[in-house]
Design an enzyme around this catalytic site. Structure first.
Site, PDB file in Angstrom:
ATOM      1  N   HIS A 129      -8.165  -7.959  -7.596  1.00  0.00           N
ATOM      2  CA  HIS A 129      -8.449  -8.751  -6.387  1.00  0.00           C
ATOM      3  C   HIS A 129      -8.574  -7.748  -5.236  1.00  0.00           C
ATOM      4  O   HIS A 129      -7.624  -7.509  -4.496  1.00  0.00           O
ATOM      5  CB  HIS A 129      -7.332  -9.742  -6.115  1.00  0.00           C
ATOM      6  CG  HIS A 129      -7.146 -10.769  -7.196  1.00  0.00           C
ATOM      7  ND1 HIS A 129      -6.626 -10.454  -8.423  1.00  0.00           N
ATOM      8  CD2 HIS A 129      -7.425 -12.096  -7.217  1.00  0.00           C
ATOM      9  CE1 HIS A 129      -6.595 -11.553  -9.172  1.00  0.00           C
ATOM     10  NE2 HIS A 129      -7.073 -12.563  -8.464  1.00  0.00           N
ATOM     11  N   ASN A 174     -14.329 -12.905 -11.533  1.00  0.00           N
ATOM     12  CA  ASN A 174     -12.908 -13.238 -11.582  1.00  0.00           C
ATOM     13  C   ASN A 174     -12.133 -12.054 -12.177  1.00  0.00           C
ATOM     14  O   ASN A 174     -12.336 -11.701 -13.339  1.00  0.00           O
ATOM     15  CB  ASN A 174     -12.728 -14.493 -12.451  1.00  0.00           C
ATOM     16  CG  ASN A 174     -11.295 -14.958 -12.500  1.00  0.00           C
ATOM     17  OD1 ASN A 174     -10.367 -14.189 -12.219  1.00  0.00           O
ATOM     18  ND2 ASN A 174     -11.107 -16.215 -12.846  1.00  0.00           N
ATOM     19  N   GLY A 175     -11.259 -11.455 -11.382  1.00  0.00           N
ATOM     20  CA  GLY A 175     -10.537 -10.269 -11.840  1.00  0.00           C
ATOM     21  C   GLY A 175      -9.611 -10.542 -13.012  1.00  0.00           C
ATOM     22  O   GLY A 175      -9.351  -9.649 -13.822  1.00  0.00           O
ATOM     23  N   HIS A 216       0.827  -1.218   0.000  1.00  0.00           N
ATOM     24  CA  HIS A 216       0.000   0.000   0.000  1.00  0.00           C
ATOM     25  C   HIS A 216       0.857   1.262   0.000  1.00  0.00           C
ATOM     26  O   HIS A 216       0.450   2.285  -0.551  1.00  0.00           O
ATOM     27  CB  HIS A 216      -0.958  -0.025   1.197  1.00  0.00           C
ATOM     28  CG  HIS A 216      -1.939  -1.153   1.114  1.00  0.00           C
ATOM     29  ND1 HIS A 216      -2.469  -1.790   2.200  1.00  0.00           N
ATOM     30  CD2 HIS A 216      -2.487  -1.779   0.025  1.00  0.00           C
ATOM     31  CE1 HIS A 216      -3.309  -2.744   1.806  1.00  0.00           C
ATOM     32  NE2 HIS A 216      -3.326  -2.761   0.498  1.00  0.00           N
ATOM     33  N   ASP A 244      -3.378  -8.597  -7.236  1.00  0.00           N
ATOM     34  CA  ASP A 244      -3.014  -8.979  -5.861  1.00  0.00           C
ATOM     35  C   ASP A 244      -3.780 -10.234  -5.426  1.00  0.00           C
ATOM     36  O   ASP A 244      -4.565 -10.195  -4.477  1.00  0.00           O
ATOM     37  CB  ASP A 244      -3.359  -7.767  -4.950  1.00  0.00           C
ATOM     38  CG  ASP A 244      -2.991  -8.003  -3.501  1.00  0.00           C
ATOM     39  OD1 ASP A 244      -2.154  -8.862  -3.215  1.00  0.00           O
ATOM     40  OD2 ASP A 244      -3.577  -7.302  -2.646  1.00  0.00           O
ATOM     41  N   SER A 277      -6.455  -1.845  -0.476  1.00  0.00           N
ATOM     42  CA  SER A 277      -5.984  -1.141  -1.670  1.00  0.00           C
ATOM     43  C   SER A 277      -7.043  -0.222  -2.299  1.00  0.00           C
ATOM     44  O   SER A 277      -6.705   0.900  -2.711  1.00  0.00           O
ATOM     45  CB  SER A 277      -5.421  -2.132  -2.699  1.00  0.00           C
ATOM     46  OG  SER A 277      -6.308  -3.208  -2.915  1.00  0.00           O
ATOM     47  N   GLU A 315     -13.906  -8.653  -7.019  1.00  0.00           N
ATOM     48  CA  GLU A 315     -13.738  -9.451  -5.795  1.00  0.00           C
ATOM     49  C   GLU A 315     -14.685 -10.646  -5.885  1.00  0.00           C
ATOM     50  O   GLU A 315     -15.886 -10.471  -6.061  1.00  0.00           O
ATOM     51  CB  GLU A 315     -14.039  -8.591  -4.555  1.00  0.00           C
ATOM     52  CG  GLU A 315     -14.111  -9.346  -3.255  1.00  0.00           C
ATOM     53  CD  GLU A 315     -12.896 -10.214  -2.960  1.00  0.00           C
ATOM     54  OE1 GLU A 315     -11.750  -9.740  -3.086  1.00  0.00           O
ATOM     55  OE2 GLU A 315     -13.088 -11.403  -2.623  1.00  0.00           O
TER      56      GLU A 315
HETATM   57  C1  LIG Z   1      -4.761 -10.469  -1.114  1.00  0.00           C
HETATM   58  S1  LIG Z   1      -6.489 -10.217  -1.077  1.00  0.00           S
HETATM   59  C2  LIG Z   1      -6.687  -8.623  -1.746  1.00  0.00           C
HETATM   60  C3  LIG Z   1      -6.262  -7.501  -0.875  1.00  0.00           C
HETATM   61  C4  LIG Z   1      -6.469  -6.136  -1.449  1.00  0.00           C
HETATM   62  N1  LIG Z   1      -5.950  -6.029  -2.819  1.00  0.00           N
HETATM   63  C5  LIG Z   1      -5.769  -5.104  -0.586  1.00  0.00           C
HETATM   64  O1  LIG Z   1      -4.564  -4.855  -0.817  1.00  0.00           O
HETATM   65  O2  LIG Z   1      -6.402  -4.546   0.301  1.00  0.00           O
HETATM   66  C6  LIG Z   1      -7.050 -11.200  -2.419  1.00  0.00           C
HETATM   67  C7  LIG Z   1      -8.564 -11.143  -2.628  1.00  0.00           C
HETATM   68  O3  LIG Z   1      -8.859 -11.741  -3.888  1.00  0.00           O
HETATM   69  C8  LIG Z   1     -10.086 -12.437  -3.801  1.00  0.00           C
HETATM   70  N2  LIG Z   1     -10.067 -13.377  -4.939  1.00  0.00           N
HETATM   71  C9  LIG Z   1      -9.518 -14.621  -5.021  1.00  0.00           C
HETATM   72  N3  LIG Z   1      -9.530 -15.053  -6.299  1.00  0.00           N
HETATM   73  C10 LIG Z   1     -10.100 -14.061  -7.044  1.00  0.00           C
HETATM   74  C11 LIG Z   1     -10.333 -13.865  -8.434  1.00  0.00           C
HETATM   75  N4  LIG Z   1     -10.009 -14.814  -9.319  1.00  0.00           N
HETATM   76  N5  LIG Z   1     -10.895 -12.710  -8.842  1.00  0.00           N
HETATM   77  C12 LIG Z   1     -11.224 -11.736  -7.952  1.00  0.00           C
HETATM   78  N6  LIG Z   1     -11.005 -11.851  -6.623  1.00  0.00           N
HETATM   79  C13 LIG Z   1     -10.441 -12.986  -6.178  1.00  0.00           C
HETATM   80  C14 LIG Z   1     -10.070 -13.032  -2.413  1.00  0.00           C
HETATM   81  O4  LIG Z   1     -11.383 -13.297  -1.967  1.00  0.00           O
HETATM   82  C15 LIG Z   1      -9.381 -11.914  -1.606  1.00  0.00           C
HETATM   83  O5  LIG Z   1     -10.333 -11.052  -1.041  1.00  0.00           O
END
Ligand SMILES: C[S@@+](CC[C@H](N)C(=O)[O-])C[C@H]1O[C@@H](n2cnc3c(N)ncnc32)[C@H](O)[C@@H]1O
Length: 280
Positions: free
Chosen positions: A42, A143-144, A19, A164, A99, A117
């Protein structure tokens, strides 16, 4: 199955590195009077309580953001990031911005956020946290890695992308490389920030080799390891960021501030950072 919940880790050493660097990239991006898109593949929940719920279980923030909040005489850019956290906690709350909330801090009227998400509970919190911004922010339970395709190129032709994933599924390492490859075909000028954990397994280093092999002209790679790897071979002892098209100012800023982060966050004498870059 989605088992990962970022709230357990909110404000830990890896969040601090991610961050802080994200804030540097966005501060640079917003120097120019031209709108941009912030895309978070994500996104997580966007905002976390450090005083209740999952974050209280292991209190990972005690070895992360808490150390910066207690520090004096921080270099200006680190002090700016800490001020962002403090601004959310003026009334004594213990909130830590994910983030998307860091990005919101830099968002101007014509900028846009696109958030992905997959976890239903985190998606619900994410949507609620950003509903006040109306059409400026669009959050999708998708799915991101695939959702990003429809965002590129952004109409503004400027974008900062954070990738991420949790990496609990080791396929995430391959998905990241494929996502970057595809995204660069759609929009080569974007700034792409890839976060990854440093573990005692081969995949993270292999992913970085693959990203370097894409031969993008400009990149920066920064890592911070906070303690010696565990003898059992498990656990995350550090984290890294690989940034494509970084601000040209980033190597100098990080050369100055990474020793400070290492000294504040390091837990033993093996704590160290690495910084390499190629900027034309
Ligand atoms: C490391 S965390 C993200 C933290 C966030 N970027 C931050 O820095 O505050 C990863 C997130 O991705 C989500 N996730 C997992 N696979 C995903 C996908 N294919 N597409 C979108 N989100 C996903 C999880 O549920 C989780 O909340």
């Amino acid at each position: 199955m989605l088992s990962y919940r970022h709230a357990f880790h909110a404000g830990n050493h890896a969040d601090v590195l991610k961050h802080y660097v994200l804030s540097l990239v966005l501060a640079y991006t917003t120097q120019k009077d031209k709108p941009y898109w912030y895309i978070d593949t994500h996104a997580g929940a966007g905002m976390y309580s450090l005083s209740e719920g999952y974050a209280t279980q292991n209190e990972e923030h005690a070895q992360g953001i808490d150390k910066l909040l207690a520090a004096n005489n921080l270099p200006e850019s680190l002090a700016d990031y800490v001020a962002l956290i403090q601004s959310l906690n003026a009334d004594g709350a213990r909130l830590y911005p994910g983030s998307p909330a860091v990005a919101e801090h830099y968002l101007r009227a014509d900028d846009r956020m696109r958030l992905f998400e997959l976890h239903p509970n985190d998606y619900k919190m994410l949507s609620e946290n950003f509903s006040g911004l109306g059409r400026q922010v669009k959050a999708e339970m998708q799915n991101g890695f695939s959702g990003i395709k429809a965002c590129l190129p952004p109409p503004t032709r400027r974008a900062v992308v954070l990738i991420d994933p949790p990496y609990e599924d080791k396929q995430d390492y391959d998905y990241v490389v494929k996502c970057i490859q595809d995204s660069l075909k759609r929009f080569a000028q974007g700034t792409y920030i890839v976060w990854y954990p440093i573990l005692q397994r081969a995949e993270p280093a292999e992913m970085i080799q693959h990203l370097k092999a894409l031969n993008v002209p400009d990149w920066l790679h920064v890592t911070l390891s906070i303690h010696t790897p565990s003898p059992e071979g498990f656990g995350m002892h550090g984290s890294g960021l690989f940034i494509i098209n970084p601000p040209w100012t980033l190597p100098k800023t990080l050369t100055e501030t990474m020793p400070v982060l290492r000294d504040l966050l390091g837990l033993d004498e093996t704590a160290h950072f690495t910084l390499e870059s190629q900027i034309h």
